[in-house]
Design a protein around this motif. Sequence first.
Motif, short mmCIF file in Angstrom:
data_model
loop_
_atom_site.label_atom_id
_atom_site.label_comp_id
_atom_site.label_asym_id
_atom_site.label_seq_id
_atom_site.Cartn_x
_atom_site.Cartn_y
_atom_site.Cartn_z
N PRO A 279 51.78 -6.09 2.96
CA PRO A 279 50.67 -7.03 3.12
C PRO A 279 51.17 -8.47 3.14
O PRO A 279 52.21 -8.80 2.55
CB PRO A 279 49.81 -6.77 1.88
N GLU A 280 50.45 -9.32 3.85
CA GLU A 280 50.85 -10.71 3.96
C GLU A 280 49.61 -11.58 4.16
O GLU A 280 48.54 -11.09 4.51
CB GLU A 280 51.80 -10.90 5.15
N TYR A 281 49.78 -12.86 3.94
CA TYR A 281 48.70 -13.81 4.14
C TYR A 281 48.55 -14.12 5.62
O TYR A 281 49.53 -14.12 6.39
CB TYR A 281 48.98 -15.11 3.38
N HIS A 282 47.33 -14.42 6.04
CA HIS A 282 47.04 -14.65 7.46
C HIS A 282 46.52 -16.07 7.72
O HIS A 282 45.98 -16.33 8.79
CB HIS A 282 45.98 -13.64 7.94
N GLY A 283 46.71 -16.96 6.76
CA GLY A 283 46.17 -18.30 6.91
C GLY A 283 47.03 -19.26 7.70
O GLY A 283 46.57 -20.36 8.04
N GLY A 284 48.25 -18.88 8.00
CA GLY A 284 49.13 -19.77 8.74
C GLY A 284 49.65 -20.90 7.87
O GLY A 284 49.47 -20.92 6.65
N ALA A 285 50.30 -21.86 8.51
CA ALA A 285 50.87 -23.00 7.79
C ALA A 285 49.76 -23.84 7.18
O ALA A 285 48.83 -24.26 7.87
CB ALA A 285 51.72 -23.85 8.73
N LEU A 286 49.85 -24.05 5.85
CA LEU A 286 48.88 -24.85 5.10
C LEU A 286 47.45 -24.33 5.23
O LEU A 286 46.47 -25.06 5.01
CB LEU A 286 48.94 -26.32 5.55
N GLY A 287 47.31 -23.06 5.60
CA GLY A 287 45.97 -22.47 5.70
C GLY A 287 45.17 -22.93 6.90
O GLY A 287 43.93 -22.81 6.91
N ILE A 288 45.85 -23.45 7.93
CA ILE A 288 45.14 -24.00 9.09
C ILE A 288 44.33 -22.91 9.81
O ILE A 288 43.18 -23.13 10.21
CB ILE A 288 46.13 -24.67 10.06
N LYS A 289 44.94 -21.73 9.97
CA LYS A 289 44.22 -20.65 10.66
C LYS A 289 42.99 -20.21 9.86
O LYS A 289 41.96 -19.83 10.43
CB LYS A 289 45.16 -19.47 10.89
#
Length: 523
Positions: free
Chosen positions: A324-334
Amino acid sequence: MVSCNTTLEDEPINETNLSIGISFHHLGLLISAVFALLSVVISLYLIVQHALHYLKPWEQKHIIRILFMIPVYSLVSFLSYYYYRHAIYFEVLRDCYEAFAISSFFTLMCSYIASTVHDQKDYFRTQTPKNWVWPVPWMQKCSGGRDKGWLRRPVSGLTWFNVVWLLVFQYCFIRVFFTFVAVISQATGRYCQNSLNPAFAHVWIEVLEAIGVTGAMYGIIQLYVQLRPDIAEHRPVLKLLCIKLVIFFSFWQDLVISFASTRVSPSAHFSYQDIKVGIPAMLLCIEMAIFSVMHIFAFSWKPYSLNRMGDALHASGSGYSGKPEYHGGALGIKAFYDAFNPWDIIKASARGFRWLFIGRRYRHQDVSYQQHQRQSHASYESTKLHPIGSNNGLGTPLERDESRDSSAHSASLRYSGGDLGTGYADSRLHDQRDTSYHGGSGEGFRPQGHTGQFRDQSPNPYNRPSADGPIEGDRAGLLSNAGAPSFGRQHSALRQETDYSRTQSQDRAPYRDRGGTHNGWRG
């Protein structure tokens, strides 16, 4: 034509200082600024944490939308107080986001059940709807009862879901539409916020928006009552309390004060603008600071942290395959892009109105209605063949069992395909005795003299068209494309609708019914 008197609204604020040395207007501005700043800081911290720990996009994008409601309300309330002559333009923007937040909360509760709309519809197909919550049961007494009349409880769980869906998402359209009406009527001098005269738009907009928000909140409460056992682990009570209180204090509080201000006269210490705009804005800023603290516990980011979840992500049934991994991108931009992209809300609103005007007329063609009809037929045949308290002239329990099996099977062949048009017979009576031939375990019940193998030739009910269009997406209870676990329990429930008459034996003969050609017991 009646004209709006804006003399009081246009007058500058000229108040006598209070005993503490400043006017009430400046005191209210100071209090509003402090609490607004506090609520914005707390909410932004929680939003950023969710964006950085964007583990389940199908849930967390709705949480971010709900959390952002606090900064929007706080800033709009402060700006309305500061720019009191133009408060109407700030307030209607706040009201638009209110509808956005309500629909996001509804979608969040549905996402706890399944990650996609199609899987959510599959889930509700298997549910028996509970009766409407108060006050509809009182009104049902005058409209035909719980199962009759226009206020009846829907037979199909899918129809119930579509009705609740429409109740929630109609408010998105109503709020946006009347926001434009309010702005246009204010610009043309026909809004008149300080008047309840029906010649102006203000009173009509308030009434219609009150009806819309009441329907939306009723739909959310009804959904919570239905889903409460299945989403208990997500602490829905606290979440529901937060959203209800915010809506209550933002809408009904303003509405009451707006009506009351028409009967209150300004004084040397309190100007008309402070009574009409300042006091409601200051109260909202204080309340938003309280709600921002409540959101820390209601919408915590900690359950989505990989460090805190540990081995639970790899447990059976967690819905994750691989790492599992986070899907928010750099600094949560996505994550921010997903949260503030309104396209899914627009599509959801369009889907609700499409069902109202088109899908509602074809709802009886859905498999959930056919399932209910098969259950009713099976219950009727069972009661007719074996009245309560009668043994039909049979002596031993074994003889009664054999007679019941034979009679029920003959009844199944008689109406197979019949008015239901399903192409296969009912199996509810036999499913209550054995499920081994549906994929279960154990030896299972076999008719006397039957030595063949049971086989399931029933068509997949999920391949049938429904009133809501073709069903797509994950059908095996596996992961969706976004990595979301889809709901799988309902598949096994509907698989047990397999007809017992689809069997092979050494003594068999073909027969034909309206559903097609089958091999079954010689009737």
